[in-house]
Design a protein around this motif. Structure first.
Motif, PDB file in Angstrom:
ATOM      1  N   THR A   1      36.882  88.970  13.940  1.00  0.00           N
ATOM      2  CA  THR A   1      35.709  89.844  13.843  1.00  0.00           C
ATOM      3  C   THR A   1      34.763  89.616  15.018  1.00  0.00           C
ATOM      4  OG1 THR A   1      35.893  89.827  11.434  1.00  0.00           O
ATOM      5  CG2 THR A   1      33.785  90.540  12.355  1.00  0.00           C
ATOM      6  N   LEU A   2      34.600  88.372  15.409  1.00  0.00           N
ATOM      7  CA  LEU A   2      33.778  87.993  16.557  1.00  0.00           C
ATOM      8  C   LEU A   2      34.692  87.630  17.719  1.00  0.00           C
ATOM      9  CD1 LEU A   2      31.254  85.609  14.738  1.00  0.00           C
ATOM     10  CD2 LEU A   2      30.890  88.017  15.355  1.00  0.00           C
ATOM     11  N   ASN A   3      34.193  87.778  18.945  1.00  0.00           N
ATOM     12  CA  ASN A   3      35.001  87.302  20.061  1.00  0.00           C
ATOM     13  C   ASN A   3      34.977  85.768  20.059  1.00  0.00           C
ATOM     14  OD1 ASN A   3      32.824  86.280  21.725  1.00  0.00           O
ATOM     15  ND2 ASN A   3      32.448  88.363  22.480  1.00  0.00           N
ATOM     16  N   GLU A   4      35.808  85.156  20.874  1.00  0.00           N
ATOM     17  CA  GLU A   4      35.949  83.700  20.846  1.00  0.00           C
ATOM     18  C   GLU A   4      34.634  82.977  21.147  1.00  0.00           C
ATOM     19  OE1 GLU A   4      39.049  81.749  20.057  1.00  0.00           O
ATOM     20  OE2 GLU A   4      39.054  83.700  19.071  1.00  0.00           O
ATOM     21  N   GLN A   5      33.880  83.458  22.117  1.00  0.00           N
ATOM     22  CA  GLN A   5      32.609  82.804  22.441  1.00  0.00           C
ATOM     23  C   GLN A   5      31.627  82.921  21.283  1.00  0.00           C
ATOM     24  OE1 GLN A   5      30.677  82.662  26.381  1.00  0.00           O
ATOM     25  NE2 GLN A   5      29.043  83.894  25.459  1.00  0.00           N
ATOM     26  N   GLN A   6      31.536  84.102  20.698  1.00  0.00           N
ATOM     27  CA  GLN A   6      30.623  84.287  19.568  1.00  0.00           C
ATOM     28  C   GLN A   6      31.008  83.395  18.399  1.00  0.00           C
ATOM     29  OE1 GLN A   6      31.276  88.472  19.121  1.00  0.00           O
ATOM     30  NE2 GLN A   6      29.662  89.037  20.574  1.00  0.00           N
ATOM     31  N   LYS A   7      32.288  83.389  18.073  1.00  0.00           N
ATOM     32  CA  LYS A   7      32.781  82.623  16.919  1.00  0.00           C
ATOM     33  C   LYS A   7      32.580  81.122  17.116  1.00  0.00           C
ATOM     34  CE  LYS A   7      37.265  82.532  16.497  1.00  0.00           C
ATOM     35  NZ  LYS A   7      38.629  82.996  16.168  1.00  0.00           N
ATOM     36  N   TRP A   8      33.096  80.586  18.215  1.00  0.00           N
ATOM     37  CA  TRP A   8      33.039  79.141  18.400  1.00  0.00           C
ATOM     38  C   TRP A   8      31.629  78.664  18.730  1.00  0.00           C
ATOM     39  CZ3 TRP A   8      36.347  76.426  16.034  1.00  0.00           C
ATOM     40  CH2 TRP A   8      37.609  76.954  15.768  1.00  0.00           C
ATOM     41  N   GLY A   9      30.832  79.517  19.351  1.00  0.00           N
ATOM     42  CA  GLY A   9      29.421  79.184  19.558  1.00  0.00           C
ATOM     43  C   GLY A   9      28.682  79.079  18.241  1.00  0.00           C
ATOM     44  N   ALA A  10      29.012  79.979  17.302  1.00  0.00           N
ATOM     45  CA  ALA A  10      28.393  79.922  15.971  1.00  0.00           C
ATOM     46  C   ALA A  10      28.809  78.642  15.242  1.00  0.00           C
ATOM     47  CB  ALA A  10      28.772  81.156  15.153  1.00  0.00           C
ATOM     48  N   PHE A  11      30.089  78.310  15.304  1.00  0.00           N
ATOM     49  CA  PHE A  11      30.550  77.059  14.692  1.00  0.00           C
ATOM     50  C   PHE A  11      29.795  75.858  15.261  1.00  0.00           C
ATOM     51  CE2 PHE A  11      34.573  79.051  13.139  1.00  0.00           C
ATOM     52  CZ  PHE A  11      34.643  78.453  11.892  1.00  0.00           C
ATOM     53  N   LEU A  12      29.717  75.794  16.592  1.00  0.00           N
ATOM     54  CA  LEU A  12      29.081  74.645  17.240  1.00  0.00           C
ATOM     55  C   LEU A  12      27.579  74.589  16.943  1.00  0.00           C
ATOM     56  CD1 LEU A  12      29.483  72.187  19.074  1.00  0.00           C
ATOM     57  CD2 LEU A  12      29.082  73.713  21.031  1.00  0.00           C
ATOM     58  N   ALA A  13      26.905  75.723  17.026  1.00  0.00           N
ATOM     59  CA  ALA A  13      25.462  75.753  16.744  1.00  0.00           C
ATOM     60  C   ALA A  13      25.190  75.319  15.308  1.00  0.00           C
ATOM     61  CB  ALA A  13      24.904  77.154  17.001  1.00  0.00           C
ATOM     62  N   CYS A  14      25.986  75.800  14.372  1.00  0.00           N
ATOM     63  CA  CYS A  14      25.787  75.434  12.960  1.00  0.00           C
ATOM     64  C   CYS A  14      26.083  73.963  12.711  1.00  0.00           C
ATOM     65  CB  CYS A  14      26.633  76.327  12.056  1.00  0.00           C
ATOM     66  SG  CYS A  14      26.041  78.031  12.008  1.00  0.00           S
ATOM     67  N   ALA A  15      27.085  73.427  13.383  1.00  0.00           N
ATOM     68  CA  ALA A  15      27.381  71.996  13.243  1.00  0.00           C
ATOM     69  C   ALA A  15      26.195  71.171  13.727  1.00  0.00           C
ATOM     70  CB  ALA A  15      28.641  71.630  14.015  1.00  0.00           C
ATOM     71  N   HIS A  16      25.631  71.547  14.863  1.00  0.00           N
ATOM     72  CA  HIS A  16      24.460  70.826  15.368  1.00  0.00           C
ATOM     73  C   HIS A  16      23.284  70.972  14.410  1.00  0.00           C
ATOM     74  CE1 HIS A  16      25.322  69.035  19.325  1.00  0.00           C
ATOM     75  NE2 HIS A  16      26.361  69.851  19.279  1.00  0.00           N
ATOM     76  N   ALA A  17      23.115  72.150  13.843  1.00  0.00           N
ATOM     77  CA  ALA A  17      22.022  72.361  12.887  1.00  0.00           C
ATOM     78  C   ALA A  17      22.223  71.521  11.630  1.00  0.00           C
ATOM     79  CB  ALA A  17      21.909  73.840  12.517  1.00  0.00           C
ATOM     80  N   ALA A  18      23.466  71.396  11.182  1.00  0.00           N
ATOM     81  CA  ALA A  18      23.756  70.621   9.972  1.00  0.00           C
ATOM     82  C   ALA A  18      23.591  69.126  10.208  1.00  0.00           C
ATOM     83  CB  ALA A  18      25.166  70.932   9.478  1.00  0.00           C
ATOM     84  N   GLY A  19      23.781  68.677  11.443  1.00  0.00           N
ATOM     85  CA  GLY A  19      23.458  67.307  11.815  1.00  0.00           C
ATOM     86  C   GLY A  19      24.392  66.219  11.315  1.00  0.00           C
TER      87      GLY A  19
END
Length: 177
Positions: free
Chosen positions: A29-47
């Motif tokens: 649904t998302l391109n690779e940058q959008q998808k993996w950027g979302a994963f990484l940003a959320c991981a950092h947010a979750a801490g």
């Protein structure tokens, strides 16, 4: 793959989280940058260190250095903004909504990647952090940039599952301590 190995460490009671992490990682649904950027940003947010390390490793060849930096910057800036704007929204005294914010947010104007991708990551982090005011603002920006409801929903799904995975890892770590 670090991400798959981490998924495999989740206990059986979190089987749905495991399955959802796998399906979201494979979704187009998302391109690779959008998808993996979302994963990484959320991981950092979750801490949760274990989750952050796994996604840093997983994205090593999937995101450019600029995209990795921008995803982490989305987590950082929204960590501040989500607390501030959620508080202003929750306070009964509406005077705070009229005051100048007075916080630096330069990264939002110049994130170093496509502005829509950064907005998508900021929306996902806002979901992890529970700020409705920021969710509305970033969703409106994404719609102006012609992101579809399905794309926005996919970022929210990533946020939900990464947050749940982080909660499981924190709980298991607490049990092991």
């Amino acid at each position: 793959m670090a991400f798959d190995a981490l998924r495999d460490t989740l206990p059986d009671y979190a089987k749905d989280i495991k399955l959802n992490l796998g399906s979201l990682a494979n979704d187009q649904t998302l391109n690779e940058q959008q998808k993996w950027g979302a994963f990484l940003a959320c991981a950092h947010a979750a801490g949760v260190g274990e989750l952050i390390r796994a996604l840093e490793a997983e994205t090593a060849n999937k995101l450019s250095p600029e995209a990795k930096t921008a995803a982490k910057a989305a987590a950082a800036i929204m960590g501040m903004n989500n607390v501030y704007y959620r508080s202003v929204h929750l306070l009964s005294n509406e005077e705070y909504r009229t005051l100048r914010t007075g916080l630096r947010m330069n990264i939002i104007a110049n994130p170093g990647v496509d502005k829509g991708d950064f907005e998508l990551w900021a929306l996902a982090v806002s979901a992890v952090n529970g700020c409705g005011m920021c969710l509305d603002a970033h969703e409106a920006e994404l719609r102006k940039r012609e992101f579809t409801a399905a794309q926005i929903q996919q970022a929210l799904r990533i946020a939900a599952v990464v947050s749940a995975g982080a909660a499981v890892l924190r709980a298991e770590s607490a049990l092991a301590a």
